[in-house]
Design a protein around this motif. Structure first.
Motif, PDB file in Angstrom:
ATOM      1  N   VAL A 287       0.836  -1.202   0.000  1.00 57.64           N
ATOM      2  CA  VAL A 287       0.000   0.000   0.000  1.00 57.64           C
ATOM      3  C   VAL A 287       0.866   1.245   0.000  1.00 57.64           C
ATOM      4  O   VAL A 287       0.602   2.210  -0.736  1.00 57.64           O
ATOM      5  N   ARG A 288       1.916   1.258   0.804  1.00 57.13           N
ATOM      6  CA  ARG A 288       2.830   2.411   0.819  1.00 57.13           C
ATOM      7  C   ARG A 288       3.485   2.595  -0.545  1.00 57.13           C
ATOM      8  O   ARG A 288       3.679   3.726  -1.016  1.00 57.13           O
ATOM      9  N   HIS A 289       3.855   1.463  -1.173  1.00 59.29           N
ATOM     10  CA  HIS A 289       4.482   1.542  -2.496  1.00 59.29           C
ATOM     11  C   HIS A 289       3.510   2.134  -3.518  1.00 59.29           C
ATOM     12  O   HIS A 289       3.882   2.972  -4.341  1.00 59.29           O
TER      13      HIS A 289
ATOM     14  N   SER B 281       1.385   4.806 -11.400  1.00 58.89           N
ATOM     15  CA  SER B 281       0.769   3.470 -11.482  1.00 58.89           C
ATOM     16  C   SER B 281      -0.608   3.461 -10.843  1.00 58.89           C
ATOM     17  O   SER B 281      -1.544   2.828 -11.351  1.00 58.89           O
ATOM     18  N   LEU B 282      -0.759   4.179  -9.731  1.00 59.37           N
ATOM     19  CA  LEU B 282      -2.049   4.230  -9.060  1.00 59.37           C
ATOM     20  C   LEU B 282      -3.089   4.917  -9.942  1.00 59.37           C
ATOM     21  O   LEU B 282      -4.230   4.455 -10.065  1.00 59.37           O
ATOM     22  N   ALA B 283      -2.688   6.018 -10.588  1.00 61.69           N
ATOM     23  CA  ALA B 283      -3.618   6.725 -11.479  1.00 61.69           C
ATOM     24  C   ALA B 283      -4.007   5.850 -12.660  1.00 61.69           C
ATOM     25  O   ALA B 283      -5.167   5.858 -13.098  1.00 61.69           O
ATOM     26  N   GLN B 284      -3.045   5.063 -13.155  1.00 63.29           N
ATOM     27  CA  GLN B 284      -3.339   4.197 -14.292  1.00 63.29           C
ATOM     28  C   GLN B 284      -4.336   3.105 -13.913  1.00 63.29           C
ATOM     29  O   GLN B 284      -5.188   2.716 -14.724  1.00 63.29           O
ATOM     30  N   MET B 285      -4.256   2.619 -12.679  1.00 65.21           N
ATOM     31  CA  MET B 285      -5.174   1.574 -12.232  1.00 65.21           C
ATOM     32  C   MET B 285      -6.619   2.064 -12.230  1.00 65.21           C
ATOM     33  O   MET B 285      -7.556   1.305 -12.475  1.00 65.21           O
ATOM     34  N   PHE B 286      -6.817   3.342 -11.950  1.00 65.89           N
ATOM     35  CA  PHE B 286      -8.171   3.898 -11.968  1.00 65.89           C
ATOM     36  C   PHE B 286      -8.542   4.421 -13.353  1.00 65.89           C
ATOM     37  O   PHE B 286      -9.713   4.397 -13.736  1.00 65.89           O
ATOM     38  N   LEU B 287      -7.543   4.910 -14.089  1.00 71.09           N
ATOM     39  CA  LEU B 287      -7.833   5.516 -15.385  1.00 71.09           C
ATOM     40  C   LEU B 287      -8.196   4.474 -16.433  1.00 71.09           C
ATOM     41  O   LEU B 287      -9.108   4.690 -17.243  1.00 71.09           O
ATOM     42  N   LEU B 288      -7.504   3.345 -16.458  1.00 67.75           N
ATOM     43  CA  LEU B 288      -7.735   2.333 -17.488  1.00 67.75           C
ATOM     44  C   LEU B 288      -9.168   1.791 -17.465  1.00 67.75           C
ATOM     45  O   LEU B 288      -9.824   1.749 -18.511  1.00 67.75           O
ATOM     46  N   PRO B 289      -9.705   1.361 -16.312  1.00 66.63           N
ATOM     47  CA  PRO B 289     -11.101   0.883 -16.329  1.00 66.63           C
ATOM     48  C   PRO B 289     -12.085   1.973 -16.763  1.00 66.63           C
ATOM     49  O   PRO B 289     -13.043   1.690 -17.487  1.00 66.63           O
ATOM     50  N   ALA B 290     -11.836   3.213 -16.316  1.00 67.14           N
ATOM     51  CA  ALA B 290     -12.740   4.299 -16.698  1.00 67.14           C
ATOM     52  C   ALA B 290     -12.703   4.547 -18.203  1.00 67.14           C
ATOM     53  O   ALA B 290     -13.747   4.743 -18.842  1.00 67.14           O
ATOM     54  N   MET B 291     -11.494   4.523 -18.778  1.00 70.29           N
ATOM     55  CA  MET B 291     -11.361   4.721 -20.217  1.00 70.29           C
ATOM     56  C   MET B 291     -12.052   3.612 -20.994  1.00 70.29           C
ATOM     57  O   MET B 291     -12.768   3.859 -21.964  1.00 70.29           O
ATOM     58  N   MET B 292     -11.831   2.374 -20.556  1.00 70.05           N
ATOM     59  CA  MET B 292     -12.422   1.243 -21.271  1.00 70.05           C
ATOM     60  C   MET B 292     -13.944   1.290 -21.196  1.00 70.05           C
ATOM     61  O   MET B 292     -14.643   1.038 -22.185  1.00 70.05           O
ATOM     62  N   LEU B 293     -14.482   1.616 -20.023  1.00 72.39           N
ATOM     63  CA  LEU B 293     -15.937   1.698 -19.877  1.00 72.39           C
ATOM     64  C   LEU B 293     -16.507   2.806 -20.761  1.00 72.39           C
ATOM     65  O   LEU B 293     -17.516   2.611 -21.445  1.00 72.39           O
ATOM     66  N   PHE B 294     -15.852   3.955 -20.757  1.00 71.87           N
ATOM     67  CA  PHE B 294     -16.328   5.089 -21.547  1.00 71.87           C
ATOM     68  C   PHE B 294     -16.254   4.801 -23.040  1.00 71.87           C
ATOM     69  O   PHE B 294     -17.221   4.995 -23.780  1.00 71.87           O
ATOM     70  N   ILE B 295     -15.099   4.296 -23.481  1.00 64.29           N
ATOM     71  CA  ILE B 295     -14.904   4.071 -24.915  1.00 64.29           C
ATOM     72  C   ILE B 295     -15.788   2.948 -25.422  1.00 64.29           C
ATOM     73  O   ILE B 295     -16.472   3.071 -26.443  1.00 64.29           O
ATOM     74  N   TYR B 296     -15.793   1.816 -24.708  1.00 64.78           N
ATOM     75  CA  TYR B 296     -16.618   0.691 -25.157  1.00 64.78           C
ATOM     76  C   TYR B 296     -18.101   1.031 -25.083  1.00 64.78           C
ATOM     77  O   TYR B 296     -18.892   0.602 -25.934  1.00 64.78           O
TER      78      TYR B 296
END
Length: 368
Positions: free
Chosen positions: A14-16, A23-38
Motif C-alpha cells: 500500500v505504501r508503495h 501506477s495508481l492513477a493508471q489503475m483507476f484511469l484504465l477501467p474508466a477509459m475502457m468503460l467510456f470508450i466501449y
C-alpha cells in the motif's frame, strides 16, 4: 500462513502504491477509459447515417418515399442530387454513405403493380453498407404496407461501390495495418529509450558532446527503417494474401505511412520520457495507441455513428487520419490532392508531438 506477515506485506505494498502515483492513477484511469470508450464508441447499428436522394421525377409518390426515408432515425438526408454524375462524386468523396435513386417512372410502375428503386452504397465499410441496405429495405417495405400494397411490390436494387463483392476484409485489413503500425511503432520506440534511462547508460552519454536532438534522431532512425519494412510487408500481405485491391498509388501510400510512422514514434518517445521505465511505458503505449486505434479511428466502427462528444475526441487520435488515408488509397484510388486534409492533420500532430518531445527531452541531461 501467519496473518501478521500477510498484513505486513500488504502495508508495504500500500505504501508503495501511494508513492507511485503514476501506477495508481493508471489503475483507476484504465477501467474508466475502457468503460467510456466501449460504452459510447461501439455501435452495431446505424443512427443518422448520411444519405443522399435523387428524385428523377417530382411526383407525389416519389416525394412520399423520400420523406419517409428522411423521417427515419437511421438516416440523415444531407444531399438532394440533380443527376447521377453529382451522385457519383458525392459517394466517391464520402459525403454520403449511400444514395437512393427514385427513377422517373417510379409512380407509373407503382400504379402498375411493381416498382424498382436503386440504392448505391459506399463499400469502404462493408458492415455499415449491409446495415444501411437492410434499413432501406425495411423503410421501402413499410411504405408499401402503409399504402395497402404487398411489401414485394417495390424492389430495391442495391449496388455496392469500391467493394463490389461486399467483403468485410476489404475494410478491415487496411484498418488492421494502421493498428499494427501504431502499436509496434510506438512500443519499439518507447521501450528502447526507457531502457537507456532505466539502465543508467545516459550517465555515460552525458560526458559526450552528443545533443538531445542527435540522440533522439539516432535512436529513432533504425526503428523507422524497420517500421517501413513492416509497412511494405503488410501491404504485400493485404494485396496478395487477403486479395484487397490496391487501386491507388503505392508511392502515396508509402509516403502517408512514413508520416504516420513518424507520428507514432514521436508519441512513443514522449511516453518513454514521461514514464521513465519500460513496464510503465509499455502500459501507457497500450492505453494511448491500441485502444484509440481500435475503437476511435474508424478502422472497425464508423466514427459518424458515435455520439458527438466522442467524435470530437477522435479528432486528436492520429490513427483516425491514417485509417481514412489507407482506406481511400486502397479501395478508391484517391490521391493526395483530395486527401490533403488528413495529411495536414497528421503533420500538425507530428509538429505538436515534436515540440513536446524536444521540451521533455531535457530530462535526458544531454546538451541542447
Amino acid at each position: 500462513m501467519k496473518p501478521a506477515a500477510v498484513l505486513a506485506v500488504a502495508r508495504k505494498e500500500v505504501r508503495h502504491l501511494l508513492r507511485d502515483a503514476r501506477s495508481l492513477a493508471q489503475m483507476f484511469l484504465l477501467p474508466a477509459m475502457m468503460l467510456f470508450i466501449y460504452g459510447y464508441a461501439i455501435r452495431l447499428d446505424v443512427v443518422h447515417a448520411p444519405i443522399g436522394l435523387l428524385q428523377e421525377a417530382p411526383d407525389a409518390a416519389s416525394r412520399e418515399l423520400a420523406a419517409h426515408v428522411g423521417a427515419s432515425l437511421a438516416f440523415r438526408v444531407v444531399r438532394h442530387f440533380h443527376d447521377r454524375a453529382e451522385l457519383r462524386e458525392a459517394v466517391a468523396a464520402r459525403e454520403v454513405w449511400a444514395a437512393l435513386v427514385i427513377p422517373g417512372d417510379y409512380a407509373r410502375e407503382l400504379a402498375a403493380g411493381h416498382a424498382v428503386v436503386q440504392l448505391v452504397l459506399d463499400g469502404m465499410d462493408a458492415n455499415t453498407a449491409r446495415l444501411m441496405r437492410n434499413y432501406v429495405l425495411q423503410l421501402v417495405n413499410e411504405r408499401a404496407l402503409a399504402m395497402g400494397r404487398p411489401a414485394s411490390m417495390v424492389t430495391v436494387q442495391a449496388r455496392t461501390w469500391f467493394n463490389e463483392t461486399n467483403e468485410s476484409r476489404y475494410a478491415i485489413v487496411p484498418g488492421v495495418i494502421v493498428m499494427v503500425m501504431g502499436v509496434v511503432g510506438a512500443l519499439m520506440t518507447a521501450l528502447t529509450i526507457a531502457r537507456e534511462m532505466e539502465s543508467g547508460n545516459l550517465v555515460m552519454l552525458r560526458t559526450t558532446p552528443l545533443t538531445r536532438g542527435e540522440f533522439l534522431a539516432g535512436k529513432l532512425l533504425p526503428y523507422f527503417a524497420v517500421g517501413m519494412i513492416d509497412v511494405l510487408g503488410c501491404v504485400a500481405a493485404a494485396v496478395y494474401v487477403f486479395e484487397v485491391p490496391l487501386r491507388g498509388s503505392l508511392l502515396e501510400l508509402a509516403a502517408a505511412s512514413a508520416l504516420f510512422l513518424l507520428v507514432v514514434m514521436a508519441q512513443g518517445a514522449l511516453i518513454s520520457l514521461l514514464a521513465g521505465n519500460q513496464i510503465l511505458a509499455s502500459q501507457m503505449v497500450q492505453i494511448t495507441t491500441f485502444l484509440p486505434a481500435f475503437l476511435l479511428s474508424g478502422a472497425i466502427y464508423a466514427i459518424a455513428n458515435m455520439p458527438m462528444p466522442v467524435q470530437w475526441i477522435t479528432a486528436v487520435v492520429p490513427a483516425r487520419y491514417f485509417v481514412a488515408l489507407c482506406k481511400a488509397i486502397f479501395l478508391k484510388g484517391t490521391t493526395f490532392a483530395v486527401l490533403w486534409v488528413h495529411i495536414a492533420a497528421l503533420s500538425a500532430v507530428l509538429l505538436a508531438l515534436g515540440l513536446a518531445l524536444l521540451r521533455r527531452s531535457r530530462v535526458l541531461g544531454l546538451q541542447p
